[in-house]
Design a protein around this motif. Structure first.
Motif, short mmCIF file in Angstrom:
data_model
loop_
_atom_site.label_atom_id
_atom_site.label_comp_id
_atom_site.label_asym_id
_atom_site.label_seq_id
_atom_site.Cartn_x
_atom_site.Cartn_y
_atom_site.Cartn_z
N MET A 59 3.77 4.66 4.13
CA MET A 59 3.47 3.40 3.42
C MET A 59 4.67 2.49 3.61
O MET A 59 5.45 2.25 2.68
N ASP A 60 4.83 2.00 4.82
CA ASP A 60 6.09 1.32 5.14
C ASP A 60 5.88 -0.11 5.66
O ASP A 60 6.64 -0.58 6.49
N ARG A 61 4.84 -0.78 5.15
CA ARG A 61 4.60 -2.15 5.60
C ARG A 61 5.27 -3.17 4.69
O ARG A 61 5.23 -3.02 3.48
N MET A 62 5.84 -4.16 5.31
CA MET A 62 6.32 -5.29 4.53
C MET A 62 5.14 -6.23 4.33
O MET A 62 4.27 -6.33 5.19
N GLN A 63 5.09 -6.90 3.18
CA GLN A 63 3.89 -7.67 2.87
C GLN A 63 4.11 -9.17 2.81
O GLN A 63 3.24 -9.94 3.20
N GLU A 75 5.71 -2.39 0.76
CA GLU A 75 5.19 -1.11 0.28
C GLU A 75 6.35 -0.19 -0.07
O GLU A 75 7.48 -0.36 0.42
N VAL A 78 8.92 1.66 2.49
CA VAL A 78 9.84 0.93 3.38
C VAL A 78 11.27 1.42 3.12
O VAL A 78 11.68 1.55 1.98
#
Lengths: 442, 248
Positions: A59-63, A75, A78
């Motif tokens: 779960m390593d997405r920047m939003q 997320e 990160v």
């Protein structure tokens, strides 16, 4: 699979799954408990659950990022290292960083980490504006200082026991350069060390390395390091060309478990003496890149293997300010008396406690020590725990592997409020649980 | 090209390798066109890439199992990309592929027919323009048919041969073709497999190799050099012996 914290003690056989998207429903099953796990940098048993340990690393997405205010939404998985790589070149720096950059945003919130600037800026949680949390009923809740306030305060420093943090947003702060003007000042004893901390309140960053084998009149002699981010204009010419380089320094690797005899009284004494001399010679302020300043140990990958196969335990406590001089001296004397030494002994003056119900920091001095796990180590920790307890202090749950429920309860006066919020969020019996919560009967 | 920024298309962008390739290309300065079966799910990836790199990203639908093989994707691309990377693949289950022709067909269409038709159609347009780089992610499994995964392997072998032919045909046209054989990669495809770490690349390693191969106009690359040697040996074993060897 066999799983442990960064200290490699204790080791437990855990079922581990990776969360891959925001849908957690398959994981929330009344028949078992679970705990979310970031990058496994808490030292003890906080991110272990034999039933289900849920890795958040995918779960390593920047939003979103707002270049006006510096607010980053990302997320929970990160890595802080990712945040640095992405935003330092653009002139932004996290408001608070712990001693390693290989931690996740979710982990930093769950442990409510503090850094060298705690006396001025508080803990990481103080800079979190909101977070999304999945509770036992499967609902995704947006928690902040205006919505689900209690849940927000229980989750900051809540060790993952109120639910699974999916994402969060926090504000980065602007920097002109990636360099810190740092100076190291040697002190002769504990009084002088503490006096220097008081005198260094205006420095944004400060920390002391204590020679924990020094006894008697030299007890508490330290190297106090303090620093502040440099402005563009003050950079020496050799650094001007790339003032915001994220500079990935070369990493050394510890390829195998060191034989545990390597860390003995003689080698630690030698290391301590050398370190102290080096600090004395290198006095005066000089520019240093933020990486070695904030994350000196990150240069050595898997440095936890230095302690050998049995692992090590880290002991970190905080004592109220008034009781710190006597209490810290008692702790140091106890450690020096065993001759066990500790490679890392770090002292820091913390600012006032934040809003997290289970957050570790409170106004006073915090001492962090680590010990290789061997016969007698648990007895030593128990003795240290007793001193901490006697001086009205508490231990840091992100590092702890040994504390007893009774002492922990007295150290955390807001535990009652936390338990009430947790009961609502995690259900009864609580769905979110770890080896730590089981050991401490939380 | 649009205003000096080159555009790269990644087909199969939801896969772990696809995502890593997209990030590496964005960091290298490409504007991105991401294609996947379900473009709605790409939203999470595009936001991530935009925040990290500030680069431009567009999202496109493409399913190689569609009747047209996904070729209608090409009409949605504006501009025509300078680089196209096809990461589409499906390992499937060998036992299921043996017993169930539908399952085998799915594996063959996903790994060979679809990607080949797509690369072929893109090649036509690249040739007309007189420039471009096509990258196909094939597999070491295509280097020799093995009992354990020959349905997948044969489809990848077909794709490898197709790319090889395409490369040779276009050699003088200004269009370059790269074949990538990653070896083991730690992805969802290999989740739960016990892979030797010295033979197993991370998706980011594959992505870095792809970017380098594009820059240097390489023809065929193995991501970890050791695989070139391993496959040389595996190909050299006579079939008479090969059929008795039980490969892990």
């Amino acid at each position: 699979m066999k799983l442990s914290g960064w200290g490699r003690y204790p080791v437990l056989d855990c079922r581990m799954e990776r969360l891959r998207d925001h849908n957690l429903h398959g994981m929330l099953d009344r028949r078992h408990t679970l705990i979310a796990r970031g990058n496994g940098r808490s030292y003890g048993d906080a991110a272990l659950n034999p039933d289900l340990t849920l890795s958040m690393l995918a779960m390593d997405r920047m939003q979103a990022f707002d270049a006006e205010t510096g607010r980053l939404t990302c997320e929970a998985g990160v890595l802080l290292a990712d945040v640095l790589d992405t935003f330092v070149p653009r002139g932004w720096f996290p408001p608070v960083v712990p001693g390693t950059k290989f931690v996740t945003v979710g982990g930093m919130i769950a442990a409510d980490v503090h850094g060298k600037n705690h006396h001025r800026d508080g803990s990481f949680g103080a800079h979190v504006e909101s977070l999304t949390l999945v509770t036992a009923d499967g609902k995704v809740r947006e928690c902040s200082r205006s919505e689900h306030v209690d849940l927000f305060r229980a989750t900051i420093g809540g060790m993952g026991l109120t639910g699974v943090i999916l994402s969060a947003n926090f504000r980065l702060k602007p920097i002109e350069t990636a360099f810190v003007m740092a100076e190291t000042v040697p002190t002769r004893d504990l009084d002088e060390t503490m006096a220097l901390f008081e005198a260094s309140r205006d420095w944004p960053y400060s920390v002391a390395w204590i020679d924990c084998l020094a006894r008697g009149a030299r007890l508490g002699r330290s190297l106090v390091s303090r620093g502040t981010f440099m402005a563009c204009g003050s950079l020496p010419s050799r650094l001007v060309r790339e003032p915001l380089c994220p500079a990935p320094v070369g990493r050394l690797m510890v390829p195998f478990d060191a034989p545990s005899v390597l860390l003995n009284r003689a080698s630690i004494g030698l290391y301590n003496a050398l370190y102290y001399r080096r600090g004395q010679v290198r006095g005066g302020a000089r520019p240093i890149h933020f990486n070695p300043f904030f994350f000196p140990l990150d240069r050595i990958e898997a440095w936890n293997r230095l302690y050998g196969r049995r692992g090590f335990v880290q002991y970190q406590c905080v004592l109220p300010r008034a009781k710190s001089p006597a209490g810290i001296a008692a702790l140091l004397e106890r450690v020096a008396a065993t001759g066990q030494g500790s490679f890392l002994a770090v002292l820091k003056l913390l600012g006032p406690a934040g809003e997290g119900m289970m957050s570790f920091p409170m106004e006073g001095y915090t001492l962090a020590l680590d010990f290789p796990m061997r016969n007698g180590t648990l007895a030593l920790l128990d003795a240290l725990d007793e001193i901490t307890h006697r001086h009205g202090g508490r231990v840091y749950l992100a590092k702890d592997a040994c504390c007893t429920p009774e002492r922990m309860r007295e150290g955390y006066p807001r535990l009652g409020a936390f338990e009430a919020v947790r009961a609502e969020a995690a259900g009864a019996p609580p769905m979110f649980a770890s080896e730590l919560s089981r050991r401490l009967t939380l | 090209m649009n205003g000096g920024v080159e555009t790269a298309l990644v087909i199969g962008a939801m896969s772990d390798i696809g995502r890593a390739v997209a990030h590496a290309l964005a960091e290298d300065g490409y504007a991105l066109q991401l294609a996947a079966r379900d473009p709605a799910r790409l939203e999470r990836e595009t936001r991530d890439i935009r925040v990290r790199t500030g680069g431009a990203v567009t999202v496109h639908r493409c399913d190689v199992l569609d009747e047209d093989g996904g070729v209608s994707l090409l009409d949605t691309l504006d501009p025509l990309p300078d680089v196209a990377v096809c990461v589409v693949g499906l390992l499937g289950d060998q036992a299921e592929s043996q017993q169930n022709p539908d399952a085998a067909e799915r594996v063959i269409r996903t790994n060979y027919i679809g990607p080949a038709l797509l690369m072929g159609s893109l090649a036509e347009r690249f040739e007309q323009r007189g420039s471009g780089v096509l990258v196909g992610i094939s597999s070491v499994a295509g280097d020799r048919g093995r009992a354990a995964n020959y349905v997948y392997g044969s489809a990848k072998a077909g794709f490898t041969a197709f790319l090889s032919g395409l490369r040779n045909r276009l050699a003088t046209s200004g269009v370059h073709v790269v074949t990538v054989k990653p070896g083991f990669v730690r992805t969802r495809m290999t989740d739960g497999m016990d892979l030797p770490s010295w033979l197993t690349a991370e998706p980011e390693e594959v992505a870095a190799a792809v970017v380098k191969a594009i820059r240097r106009r390489r023809d065929v690359i193995y991501v970890r050099g050791i695989w070139r040697l391993i496959m040389l040996i595996i190909r050299a074993v006579p079939e008479r012996m090969f059929k008795w060897i039980k490969w892990a």
